[in-house]
Design an enzyme around this catalytic site. Structure first.
Site, PDB file in Angstrom:
ATOM      1  N   GLY A 232       1.550  18.125  10.217  1.00 26.15           N
ATOM      2  CA  GLY A 232       2.056  17.922  11.569  1.00 26.15           C
ATOM      3  C   GLY A 232       2.677  16.554  11.725  1.00 26.15           C
ATOM      4  N   THR A 236      -0.252  13.994  16.287  1.00 23.55           N
ATOM      5  CA  THR A 236      -0.563  15.310  16.839  1.00 23.55           C
ATOM      6  C   THR A 236      -2.056  15.636  16.795  1.00 23.55           C
ATOM      7  OG1 THR A 236       0.007  16.229  14.669  1.00 23.55           O
ATOM      8  CG2 THR A 236       1.698  16.292  16.374  1.00 23.55           C
ATOM      9  N   GLY A 237      -2.865  14.830  16.118  1.00 21.31           N
ATOM     10  CA  GLY A 237      -4.310  15.031  16.165  1.00 21.31           C
ATOM     11  C   GLY A 237      -4.921  15.579  14.900  1.00 21.31           C
ATOM     12  N   LYS A 238      -4.309  15.345  13.743  1.00 20.37           N
ATOM     13  CA  LYS A 238      -4.851  15.879  12.486  1.00 20.37           C
ATOM     14  C   LYS A 238      -6.181  15.199  12.136  1.00 20.37           C
ATOM     15  CE  LYS A 238      -1.135  14.743  10.292  1.00 20.37           C
ATOM     16  NZ  LYS A 238      -0.342  14.254  11.443  1.00 20.37           N
ATOM     17  N   GLU A 455      26.114   3.436  33.132  1.00 22.35           N
ATOM     18  CA  GLU A 455      25.039   4.392  33.416  1.00 22.35           C
ATOM     19  C   GLU A 455      25.450   5.383  34.493  1.00 22.35           C
ATOM     20  OE1 GLU A 455      22.629   4.536  31.451  1.00 22.35           O
ATOM     21  OE2 GLU A 455      23.037   2.638  30.440  1.00 22.35           O
ATOM     22  N   HIS A 458      27.132   8.304  32.775  1.00 20.53           N
ATOM     23  CA  HIS A 458      26.170   9.257  32.201  1.00 20.53           C
ATOM     24  C   HIS A 458      25.550  10.130  33.291  1.00 20.53           C
ATOM     25  CE1 HIS A 458      26.432   7.746  28.191  1.00 20.53           C
ATOM     26  NE2 HIS A 458      25.937   6.550  28.472  1.00 20.53           N
TER      27      HIS A 458
END
Length: 679
Positions: A232, A236-238, A455, A458
């Protein structure tokens, strides 16, 4: 104290020591040892040196004193022989001065019994007798010679004790595994603390259930997986998932990093792998977690620079231990990496890593669960809606969401609030993704005006174009590395992108450069990031995604998310030079067409561009709702509060009026290529 430690580790005592650790440093012990050594040395010196002053006299002077009857007969006269027999001395007392009124002194003269064979007869002639005396102080001499060296080495040992101990440990046990057993008392992470990755959690939870009740799965012939690889993106929390496995499983859990295997000694990595599995077999069934396994599991035969193959030996040992001739079940390997593309194929096959679990970025429901988990540790206002915050954080990983909560708590504490409100959460979200506002950056009025129009271009195109993500916020306050920002937030999570969406995104990216060209008749280097972004999108549309009618649905070149130099640097592109020229021309056409369309839309809405720029110069930050009001009605229905200003700060800069020459379409140089989006 680390959460990862042996179960039999001893707690520290209250005196500040390290319990029963024999290597703990104690200055008092050092002082006592040095004082004792000094006393012993002083005693030896005193024992060896006779009390009083001894005068060394030549033998001729001694003969003269004997002949003049100056030697005391009532005091001992000794013939001292050293223990090694090399030297002989006559030692006694003699008179000094004239007659009985004179003093006395202790003397010593060296004699040679071989050359002075008539010495005894000479002494008897004058009624003197020399008592033989053997002086034996070999131990004292030995100590006198080596004790100073020993004291010096002792001082060096205590001064460099830590380095010596670590060197000794490395020299004697460098082949031992560095895997640490996770303490159940310290590890309190369970599956309840893991949110947003339900499918991955179900797969690893099945392993825990197998370890708890193996008969439930074995009665149908199933066997326990030998290895599980968690893949991952970063954050992501492995690793958190592995800690949850350790917290749930009632079996020994060893943890080690991939970088702990290979060090300076040749053969250390393979030895540590074998030792790690030996420890695991003694504690089977058990779990071994290897974090960042790509440090040791890279492709074999792709080394750069001609270095040694120590990493390959380590990988070979790992492959054999996981599935070789002498393989025993009961040791489960759980590994984590965010670079699965560089791992060796032999490591990924079934029988070694039977399962590959993808730990993806959380969706909107997963983000809401993650926010709620982390919100339990802080005080949050009752009106905070976590669903709204989750929808406003697309693409955020679990680590970024945890950082959002932490930054919001720090911000609320600085403001003296009792709880975290929605405003702090939104500000923390923008800070984590786009950087912190730099209000202290000194910008000239000319640069502020240029940034406002950039800006505004955009933002205007973001509202006009049909397939663009909604504008979230526009600001000319420097944030992170940029002088201004136009932020977009999608309405929902997106996993694919349509061609029309990408084309509109290219047009929106061109808005900043086009606005500068239309208003000022000149451009700045502020569109550097826009150019980079637009060129990257256009090239991927042509080379990877088959979105060019001229080039067709063909992939040109090998495209990996990350480049692995050991494998990719030697590979040539799989298309000709003529095809490369066609690709470059097609990429340029996409960027040029987007630029021309952006120019047409901005010229058609020039009055709206001026209103947006005026609002940015006055209020510095506009919400997406303000931009949409301007595009619908030409003005802001609910303008924001003006930013706080110091008394010495000049009034806000007013935009320049629309000149007649700008109402006509300006001329642009031909061949303008790739220009990108918000700064």
């Amino acid at each position: 104290m680390s959460d990862l430690e042996p179960r039999n580790s001893q707690p520290r005592n209250r005196s500040g020591g390290n319990g029963g650790d024999p290597s703990s440093f104690n200055w008092r012990t050092l002082f006592l040892l040095l004082v004792g050594a000094a006393l012993i040395l002083g005693a030896l010196i005193t024992y060896r040196t006779p009390i009083g002053t001894v005068v060394d006299v030549p033998f001729s002077e001694f003969r003269e004193s004997v002949e003049k009857n100056l030697i005391w007969k009532n005091k001992p006269l000794r013939l001292i022989t050293e223990s090694n027999g090399a030297e002989n001395y006559l030692q006694g007392w003699r008179k000094t001065g004239d007659g009985e009124k004179g003093g006395e002194e202790r003397f010593r003269t060296q004699v040679n019994l071989l050359y002075n064979a008539d010495l005894r007869d000479f002494l008897r002639k004058y009624d003197l007798e020399a008592d033989p005396h053997m002086e034996s102080n070999s131990m004292g001499n030995l100590l006198m010679n080596f004790l100073p060296i020993g004291l010096f080495l002792l001082v060096l040992y205590f001064l460099f004790r830590q380095q010596i101990r670590m060197a000794g440990r490395g020299a004697m046990s460098f082949g031992k595994s560095k895997a640490r057993m996770l303490s159940r008392e310290k590890n309190r992470v369970t599956f309840k603390d893991v949110a947003g990755v339900e499918e991955a959690k179900e797969e690893v939870q099945e392993i825990v259930e197998f370890l708890r009740d193996p008969k439930k799965f074995q009665k149908l012939g199933g066997r326990i997986p030998k290895g599980v690889l968690m893949v991952g993106s970063p954050g992501t929390g492995k690793t958190l998932l592995a800690r949850a496995i350790a917290g749930e499983a009632d079996v020994p859990f060893f943890s080690i990093s991939g970088s702990d295997f290979v060090e300076m000694f040749v053969g250390v990595g393979a030895s540590r792998v074998r030792d790690m599995f030996e420890q695991g077999k003694k504690s089977a069934p058990c779990l071994i977690f290897i974090d960042e396994i790509d440090a040791v599991g890279r492709h074999r035969g792709h080394g750069m620079g001609g270095g040694h193959d120590e990493r390959e030996q380590t990988l070979n040992a790992l492959l054999v231990e996981m599935d070789g001739f002498d393989t025993q079940e009961g040791v489960i390997i759980i590994a984590a990496t965010n670079r699965p593309d560089v791992l060796d194929p032999a490591l990924l096959r079934p029988g070694r890593f039977d399962r590959q679990i993808t730990v993806p970025l959380p969706d909107v429901n997963g983000r809401e669960e993650i926010l709620r988990v982390h919100a339990k540790k802080v005080k949050v206002a009752e009106d905070v809606e976590w669903g709204v915050i989750a929808r406003g954080t697309p693409g955020y990983s679990g680590a970024e969401l945890a950082n959002v909560i932490n930054e919001a708590a720090l911000l609320a504490a600085r403001r003296g609030l009792k709880a975290i409100s929605r405003m702090e959460l939104e500000e923390a979200r923008d800070k984590v993704r786009w950087g912190k506002e730099r209000r202290s950056l000194a910008m000239s009025d000319k640069e502020k005006e240029n940034t406002a129009y950039h800006e505004a271009g955009h933002a205007l195109l973001g509202v006009v174009l049909e397939h663009c993500d909604p504008v979230h916020k526009v600001t000319i306050i420097p944030r992170g590395p940029s002088l201004g920002s136009t932020m977009y937030l999608p309405l929902e999570d997106k996993y694919t992108q349509r061609k029309n969406e990408l084309l509109d995104r290219l047009v929106m990216i061109m808005g900043g450069r086009v606005a500068e060209e239309v208003v000022f008749g000149d451009v700045t280097n502020g569109a550097r990031g826009d150019i980079n972004q637009a060129t990257e999108i256009a090239r991927r549309m042509v080379c990877e995604w088959g979105m060019s009618e001229k080039m067709g649905m063909v992939e040109y070149g090998k495209h990996e998310e990350y480049v692995f130099l050991g494998r990719d640097i030697s590979q040539n592109r799989n298309y000709s030079e003529a095809t490369a020229q066609e690709i470059d021309q097609e990429v340029r056409n996409l960027c040029d067409n987007a630029y021309q369309k952006a120019k047409e839309l901005i010229l058609a809405n020039r009055d709206k561009l001026e209103v947006i720029a005026r609002g940015l110069l006055e209020f510095e930050t506009l919400e997406g709702s303000h931009i949409r009001d301007i595009m619908k009605t030409g003005r802001m229905e609910n303008p924001p509060s003006p930013p706080p200003r110091s008394p010495n700060q000049p009034p806000p800069l007013k935009p320049r009026p629309v000149e007649e020459k700008n109402s006509e379409e300006p001329e642009f140089p031909s061949g303008l290529s790739g220009l990108p989006a918000s700064a």
